[in-house]
Write a protein that holds these residues in place. Sequence first.
Motif, PDB file in Angstrom:
ATOM      1  N   UNK A 114       9.914  -0.021  11.510  1.00 43.59           N
ATOM      2  CA  UNK A 114       8.867  -0.254  12.506  1.00 43.59           C
ATOM      3  C   UNK A 114       7.497   0.182  11.982  1.00 43.59           C
ATOM      4  N   UNK A 115       6.467  -0.687  12.158  1.00 49.91           N
ATOM      5  CA  UNK A 115       5.115  -0.230  11.832  1.00 49.91           C
ATOM      6  C   UNK A 115       4.636   0.783  12.875  1.00 49.91           C
ATOM      7  N   UNK A 116       4.097   1.901  12.392  1.00 53.10           N
ATOM      8  CA  UNK A 116       3.654   2.938  13.337  1.00 53.10           C
ATOM      9  C   UNK A 116       2.347   3.557  12.842  1.00 53.10           C
ATOM     10  N   UNK A 117       1.591   4.111  13.753  1.00 54.16           N
ATOM     11  CA  UNK A 117       0.326   4.789  13.402  1.00 54.16           C
ATOM     12  C   UNK A 117       0.230   6.114  14.156  1.00 54.16           C
ATOM     13  N   UNK A 118      -0.129   7.163  13.439  1.00 53.30           N
ATOM     14  CA  UNK A 118      -0.315   8.481  14.088  1.00 53.30           C
ATOM     15  C   UNK A 118      -1.728   8.975  13.770  1.00 53.30           C
ATOM     16  N   UNK A 173       7.133  -5.674   5.274  1.00 55.96           N
ATOM     17  CA  UNK A 173       6.791  -7.088   5.266  1.00 55.96           C
ATOM     18  C   UNK A 173       5.524  -7.389   6.029  1.00 55.96           C
ATOM     19  N   UNK A 174       4.633  -6.418   6.069  1.00 56.66           N
ATOM     20  CA  UNK A 174       3.377  -6.625   6.795  1.00 56.66           C
ATOM     21  C   UNK A 174       2.231  -6.648   5.789  1.00 56.66           C
ATOM     22  N   UNK A 175       1.085  -7.172   6.268  1.00 57.27           N
ATOM     23  CA  UNK A 175      -0.072  -7.237   5.380  1.00 57.27           C
ATOM     24  C   UNK A 175      -1.329  -6.826   6.136  1.00 57.27           C
TER      25      UNK A 175
END
Lengths: 575, 317
Positions: free
Chosen positions: B235-239, B301-303
């Motif tokens: 999962x893409x996540x941001x903190x 797999x994100x850009x």
Amino acid sequence: MIVRDRFRGLFPKYFLALFMAVAIPLAINGGIEAWFGYRDQRARLDQLLGVQASSAAAEIHNFIFDITTQLGWLVQQPWTDEPDEQRRTDAQRLLRQAPAIASLTLVDNKGHERLYVSRLGLNRIESRADRATNPALVGARASRVWFSDVSYNRGSEPYLTVATVGNRPAAGAVIAEVNLKLIWDVISAIKVGQTGIAFVLDQPGRLIAHPDISLVLRGAEASTSQPFRSLREAIGPGVGFATSQDARGRMVAASAAAVAGPDWTVVVEQPIAEAYAPIYAALWRTAALLAVSTVFAGLLAYALAHRMTEPIKLLEEGTERIGAGSFEHRISIQTGDEFQRLADSFNRMAGELALAQQHQERIAKLKRFLAPQVADLVDRAGDDSVLDGRRTDVVVVFCDLRGFTAFSAGVTPEEVMGVLSDYYAVLGRVIAQFEATLISFSGDGLMVLVNAPVPVEQPALRAVDLAIEMQKRVQKLIAGWHARGYQVGFGVGLAGGPATVGRIGYEDRLDYTAIGSVVNLAARLCASAADREILVDADVAASVRDRRSVRDLGNRQIKGFDEAIPVFGISYDAH
Amino acid sequence: MLAAAAAAWTTSARAQKMPVIGYLCPESPDLFDSRLRAFHQGLREAGFVEGRNVAIEYQWANGQYARLPALAAELVARHVDVVVAPGGAPVALAAKATGTASTIIFEMGGDPVQLGVVDSLPRPGGNITGVSSLSVDVSPKRLELMHELLPTATRLAVVANPTSPTASSQLQKLRSAAETLGVQLRILNASKEEEFESVFAAVASEAANGLVFTSDPYFAFRSRRLADLAIKYGLPAITQTRDFPIAGGLMSYGGDFVQSHRRAGMYAGRVLKGEKPADLPVQLVTKVELVINLKTAKLLGREFSPSVISGADEVIE
């Protein structure tokens, strides 16, 4: 003592005069130097603070100018109606590179907002909101680069809005919010001297930048900015630095310079104690130098005064001792100048005084057996070598009283002495009169020498005249004595010829005398002479025969002489 | 006499012992190491070195935030000269709640005015001041960044710590931002480490496929665990903290904790030198940093868009 006191006074006088001669020019020089040094230092400080202020203003200007330059990159290309992804990337990159920029607003040539990127708020892309009336945009369009007044975010952080336009309207404009807190990096790096600082005020006088960030964060408050504003007012628009109190109440020297663009002022301040430190150091240096010079002048004056008065003291002592009779005393001064010459002449004088004294003493001795005239003669000659032993022709005169021994036995000693006293008084005068030399007394007899030590003309004649005068005078006395019943007579004997003359005796008891048969002959002639008779030998008789009446008495047997000797008598008029 | 004076001086010097800082820490020394080093650096810049001219008494909550009030009271009871309350609003509030007369220096991500810790930024009032890292303020930016990475996503997950004093204000801002961005929010709660896995599992099973963590020290200090879980669940996540992308997470956006802890140290030093906290305005961190991990992005797999990459302060490749 009075003299000494006066000399004691000479030293302080010399000392003071010499000291002043050195110290006063030194003090004047020191004072002038200090004054000009102070002026120079002030001028230097003025220059230094001026340069610091300009350089600080340049750094602040660079901070702002860097941002506007970077903003310029965002208004290079004309806007199209399409979303400009490239410009968005550029804007994001600028945010990363310029940490002071909090947000960017990009507006196209129609005044529509095309992009808004922010560090804290949400970005807006292609909102197309109308910003045509935004004062930043209006200002930038008018003057290419526009600066807002400083505003305080939440009453704390100072912010500036900067807007700039491209070189053509199609490129649009960019409006940036700049967090001025970041000027701290610039302002805290500026050092004025050791502890001096720089700060920045905006046009109304609010604190924008200061090394103490906590002051900047309260810059919106009037109480915080007031002392800084006062300092700026103290400096005023005039040239040169001002001295005033800073925010912490310490005295500072401060100078100001304007920041071009946003119309701010950079003020640099340095504690007055530090700014004036070189001035104080120079003054101290001068004072120390003066003190050292004064001490040196004092030592020099002391040495010189000592050098001048010491010979005078020596001279004074020397003259006192010489005056007291110590003619052997010599004054020792080796200064090689007038003092030495004076001492030398004192010494010469003392030597001459000693000689004169010796001479006096000699003359006094001579006078004992020389007639005063003769003594003076010897004196004048300045030489007693006439008294040296030698062989010369002399006339020896002996005289004595007849029947004196019998007389003296019959009368009181007082009467004897009275007679002798009168007798010698008369004879003394005659001897003096004829400049003869008295050789000795013995009781009633007397020996006199003529032609020695001082030669005289016609010594025989003089001796004969001497003898005649003796008879004449003594006979007058005898006449008186006879009246008193004293039965004494007076006879004289003279003989002429060579004899050894000179001083005999020892140190303090020196006599002048003649030795030779002529002395014996004269003594014997005297002994054989009767009262009123003057007997002379053949030599004398021959010398005076033509000028005085000489009677030939025939040959007589004289004691001590083997053969009878021709004896002559001198006749004289008794009156 | 001289010896007596010297002796008196020595005893008075001993009696006049070093000033003491009470350091109230919500975590363990291990987790807090980088922050503590920044604090010491600031203290050194103000002229104080631990053991030489200042003593520090530590209280470690070791992640049990509920213990903070008790630990704060214990610290205050030791009559420390300054109380330093770093690592978030709960710590500052716990320290303030003791009612101590000593100066309190806080370090937090939230807005101290909004939390009622200070009266205003320029004039904090009372005996408390400190540094705010702005991390709480930028929660919507995190949502924006996630939205930019997943522009097609209509639903994004937000993870909040319900025990955090700033939770409600952050959620409010996030909702408002979501409205602007046109996305729906799936709000999940986690206040214990054990709850993390269930949060990730829940998001992975639903349509929402991006995680935005609210600013919270509890989350910040558990970046490694969060990064591991993000990788595990893909999962893409941001903190808020850079620790997260460094540990293998995708990205972070938040205030620079080195700067905030360093400034807290400087303030503590200035207070020890005799300055009044009322004269020390609350400082806001000037640096809010974006750190992205391209390796993780590739793994997921994100850009990232070029504008995000060019705006990143640090890119891990």
